[in-house]
Write a protein that holds these residues in place. Structure first.
Motif, PDB file in Angstrom:
ATOM      1  N   ALA A  34       3.950 -35.656 -15.102  1.00 29.41           N
ATOM      2  CA  ALA A  34       2.720 -36.297 -14.643  1.00 29.41           C
ATOM      3  C   ALA A  34       3.038 -37.338 -13.573  1.00 29.41           C
ATOM      4  O   ALA A  34       3.894 -38.199 -13.766  1.00 29.41           O
ATOM      5  CB  ALA A  34       2.004 -36.962 -15.819  1.00 29.41           C
ATOM      6  N   TYR A  35       2.360 -37.238 -12.434  1.00 31.52           N
ATOM      7  CA  TYR A  35       2.601 -38.102 -11.277  1.00 31.52           C
ATOM      8  C   TYR A  35       4.062 -38.009 -10.828  1.00 31.52           C
ATOM      9  O   TYR A  35       4.672 -38.995 -10.426  1.00 31.52           O
ATOM     10  CB  TYR A  35       2.193 -39.545 -11.568  1.00 31.52           C
ATOM     11  CG  TYR A  35       0.705 -39.703 -11.737  1.00 31.52           C
ATOM     12  CD1 TYR A  35      -0.143 -39.711 -10.637  1.00 31.52           C
ATOM     13  CD2 TYR A  35       0.137 -39.803 -13.006  1.00 31.52           C
ATOM     14  CE1 TYR A  35      -1.515 -39.819 -10.790  1.00 31.52           C
ATOM     15  CE2 TYR A  35      -1.237 -39.915 -13.170  1.00 31.52           C
ATOM     16  CZ  TYR A  35      -2.058 -39.919 -12.056  1.00 31.52           C
ATOM     17  OH  TYR A  35      -3.418 -40.023 -12.218  1.00 31.52           O
ATOM     18  N   GLU A  39       4.185 -31.872 -10.536  1.00 24.67           N
ATOM     19  CA  GLU A  39       2.727 -31.930 -10.539  1.00 24.67           C
ATOM     20  C   GLU A  39       2.202 -32.040  -9.107  1.00 24.67           C
ATOM     21  O   GLU A  39       1.194 -31.415  -8.756  1.00 24.67           O
ATOM     22  CB  GLU A  39       2.241 -33.115 -11.374  1.00 24.67           C
ATOM     23  CG  GLU A  39       0.727 -33.139 -11.578  1.00 24.67           C
ATOM     24  CD  GLU A  39       0.241 -34.408 -12.255  1.00 24.67           C
ATOM     25  OE1 GLU A  39      -0.465 -34.302 -13.268  1.00 24.67           O
ATOM     26  OE2 GLU A  39       0.576 -35.515 -11.757  1.00 24.67           O
ATOM     27  N   ARG A  40       2.894 -32.813  -8.282  1.00 21.10           N
ATOM     28  CA  ARG A  40       2.490 -32.952  -6.876  1.00 21.10           C
ATOM     29  C   ARG A  40       2.528 -31.603  -6.163  1.00 21.10           C
ATOM     30  O   ARG A  40       1.595 -31.240  -5.440  1.00 21.10           O
ATOM     31  CB  ARG A  40       3.413 -33.938  -6.163  1.00 21.10           C
ATOM     32  CG  ARG A  40       3.047 -34.200  -4.703  1.00 21.10           C
ATOM     33  CD  ARG A  40       4.166 -34.952  -3.974  1.00 21.10           C
ATOM     34  NE  ARG A  40       4.691 -36.032  -4.783  1.00 21.10           N
ATOM     35  CZ  ARG A  40       5.997 -36.227  -5.002  1.00 21.10           C
ATOM     36  NH1 ARG A  40       6.894 -35.414  -4.463  1.00 21.10           N
ATOM     37  NH2 ARG A  40       6.405 -37.226  -5.748  1.00 21.10           N
ATOM     38  N   HIS A  43      -0.444 -29.455  -7.305  1.00 23.00           N
ATOM     39  CA  HIS A  43      -1.720 -29.883  -6.727  1.00 23.00           C
ATOM     40  C   HIS A  43      -1.812 -29.495  -5.253  1.00 23.00           C
ATOM     41  O   HIS A  43      -2.874 -29.054  -4.788  1.00 23.00           O
ATOM     42  CB  HIS A  43      -1.893 -31.394  -6.899  1.00 23.00           C
ATOM     43  CG  HIS A  43      -2.501 -31.779  -8.208  1.00 23.00           C
ATOM     44  ND1 HIS A  43      -3.802 -32.203  -8.332  1.00 23.00           N
ATOM     45  CD2 HIS A  43      -1.990 -31.774  -9.464  1.00 23.00           C
ATOM     46  CE1 HIS A  43      -4.068 -32.460  -9.604  1.00 23.00           C
ATOM     47  NE2 HIS A  43      -2.985 -32.213 -10.304  1.00 23.00           N
ATOM     48  N   ASN A  64      -7.095 -36.820  -9.273  1.00 21.61           N
ATOM     49  CA  ASN A  64      -7.683 -35.555  -9.706  1.00 21.61           C
ATOM     50  C   ASN A  64      -8.206 -34.810  -8.483  1.00 21.61           C
ATOM     51  O   ASN A  64      -8.772 -35.416  -7.566  1.00 21.61           O
ATOM     52  CB  ASN A  64      -8.826 -35.806 -10.688  1.00 21.61           C
ATOM     53  CG  ASN A  64      -8.367 -36.502 -11.953  1.00 21.61           C
ATOM     54  OD1 ASN A  64      -7.507 -36.004 -12.673  1.00 21.61           O
ATOM     55  ND2 ASN A  64      -8.935 -37.674 -12.219  1.00 21.61           N
ATOM     56  N   HIS A  84      -5.461 -28.786 -16.320  1.00 21.97           N
ATOM     57  CA  HIS A  84      -4.438 -29.693 -15.783  1.00 21.97           C
ATOM     58  C   HIS A  84      -3.276 -28.900 -15.207  1.00 21.97           C
ATOM     59  O   HIS A  84      -3.120 -27.704 -15.477  1.00 21.97           O
ATOM     60  CB  HIS A  84      -3.938 -30.631 -16.882  1.00 21.97           C
ATOM     61  CG  HIS A  84      -3.276 -29.911 -18.035  1.00 21.97           C
ATOM     62  ND1 HIS A  84      -1.909 -29.794 -18.159  1.00 21.97           N
ATOM     63  CD2 HIS A  84      -3.797 -29.264 -19.107  1.00 21.97           C
ATOM     64  CE1 HIS A  84      -1.616 -29.115 -19.258  1.00 21.97           C
ATOM     65  NE2 HIS A  84      -2.744 -28.774 -19.854  1.00 21.97           N
ATOM     66  N   ASP A  86       0.059 -30.617 -14.955  1.00 14.92           N
ATOM     67  CA  ASP A  86       1.325 -31.156 -15.443  1.00 14.92           C
ATOM     68  C   ASP A  86       1.766 -30.354 -16.663  1.00 14.92           C
ATOM     69  O   ASP A  86       1.036 -29.492 -17.165  1.00 14.92           O
ATOM     70  CB  ASP A  86       1.193 -32.641 -15.789  1.00 14.92           C
ATOM     71  CG  ASP A  86       0.172 -32.909 -16.888  1.00 14.92           C
ATOM     72  OD1 ASP A  86      -0.896 -32.269 -16.870  1.00 14.92           O
ATOM     73  OD2 ASP A  86       0.439 -33.750 -17.768  1.00 14.92           O
ATOM     74  N   ARG A 127      -5.105 -34.763 -13.660  1.00 18.54           N
ATOM     75  CA  ARG A 127      -3.758 -35.327 -13.709  1.00 18.54           C
ATOM     76  C   ARG A 127      -3.398 -35.757 -15.132  1.00 18.54           C
ATOM     77  O   ARG A 127      -4.257 -36.143 -15.919  1.00 18.54           O
ATOM     78  CB  ARG A 127      -3.682 -36.565 -12.797  1.00 18.54           C
ATOM     79  CG  ARG A 127      -3.796 -36.259 -11.317  1.00 18.54           C
ATOM     80  CD  ARG A 127      -2.443 -35.997 -10.717  1.00 18.54           C
ATOM     81  NE  ARG A 127      -2.530 -35.672  -9.297  1.00 18.54           N
ATOM     82  CZ  ARG A 127      -1.469 -35.597  -8.503  1.00 18.54           C
ATOM     83  NH1 ARG A 127      -0.262 -35.839  -8.971  1.00 18.54           N
ATOM     84  NH2 ARG A 127      -1.604 -35.275  -7.229  1.00 18.54           N
ATOM     85  N   GLY A 140      -6.065 -38.762 -16.894  1.00 18.51           N
ATOM     86  CA  GLY A 140      -6.648 -38.192 -15.687  1.00 18.51           C
ATOM     87  C   GLY A 140      -8.111 -37.855 -15.870  1.00 18.51           C
ATOM     88  O   GLY A 140      -8.962 -38.197 -15.037  1.00 18.51           O
TER      89      GLY A 140
END
Length: 249
Positions: A34-35, A39-40, A43, A64, A84, A86, A127, A140
């Motif tokens: 997460a973050y 995850e990046r 997205h 989000n 989600h 992540d 997120r 998120g």
């Protein structure tokens, strides 16, 4: 829809899921913190694929992602499909991601067939769903609705020791707006929310069923300040009548 149209969404879904697996492999599974970078990547990939379909992309203060395919009447509450991106460490590639990709597959089918819905279709990628990274329940999603407790932004990520606010800011988002309760989407503007998810149990396999519709789900609460009152004793030698277990009393 005929088989030729269905192929558009199926091919897109397969390509995205394969790309996610290749980019975030962490044997024996995948890891999308997460973050974090995984995850990046997810997205960014979903954003690019949605924009190719003609969707308008935006992110809220918490990061989000909203991909909107306009309908005939934008004043009507939107249909939202999402989940989600992540994962837990060494987790499954389909957990969460399948729900986001399913929304993109629907989008691809509509575009390929030239169908414009009466209302907007939004694919939502939230997120930080997996609580293994921050000791929080769905930060998120809560931030998307402007409901995240400001103190949650001080929660520290399990691997880095840095706060949720710090990680949000590092990814280019606005934890100060999250702290003020600025929502990313108005709940009153959602006609329905659909989340496609893998089954994390044996029921469908046992029944030989390809899909199931969930009619109820267990909610979760975290009591980080809870105390269990009891007395330590040997698990084997201490007899039941003399025990003072915190649960049994």
């Amino acid at each position: 829809m005929n088989s030729a149209i269905l192929t558009a969404g199926g091919q897109l879904a397969g390509r995205i899921l394969e790309t996610l697996a290749e980019a975030t492999t962490d044997a024996p599974g995948i890891t999308r913190i997460a973050y974090g970078p995984g995850e990046r990547f997810a997205h960014n990939l979903v954003r690019e694929e949605g924009q190719k379909l003609g969707a308008v992309a935006r992110t809220d203060a918490a990061g989000n992602l909203y991909l909107t395919l306009s309908g005939r009447d934008p004043d009507l509450p939107a249909l939202v499909i999402g989940s989600h991106l992540d994962s837990v460490a060494h987790g499954g590639n389909f957990d969460g991601a399948a729900g986001v990709v399913a929304g993109l597959a629907v989008m691809a089918e509509l575009v390929a067939q030239g169908v414009r819905l009466p209302r907007d279709l939004i694919v939502l990628a939230t997120r930080a769903e997996e609580a293994v990274w921050f000791p929080l329940s769905y930060p998120g999603s809560q931030a998307a609705l402007g409901l995240l407790d400001p103190q949650a932004l001080d929660a520290r990520r399990s691997d880095s020791g840095r706060t949720l606010a710090e990680h949000m800011r590092e990814e280019g988002f606005d934890p100060d707006a999250v702290r003020r309760g600025v929502p990313g989407i108005d709940a009153g503007r959602i006609a329905a929310f659909v989340e496609v998810h893998i089954e994390q149990g044996p029921r469908l396999v046992a029944a030989g069923a390809p899909v199931g519709i969930v009619t109820g789900i267990a909610g979760g609460f975290r009591y980080v300040g809870a105390k269990c009152l009891g007395a330590y004793a040997h698990s084997g030698a201490e007899p039941r009548f003399a025990r003072h277990d915190s649960v049994l009393g």
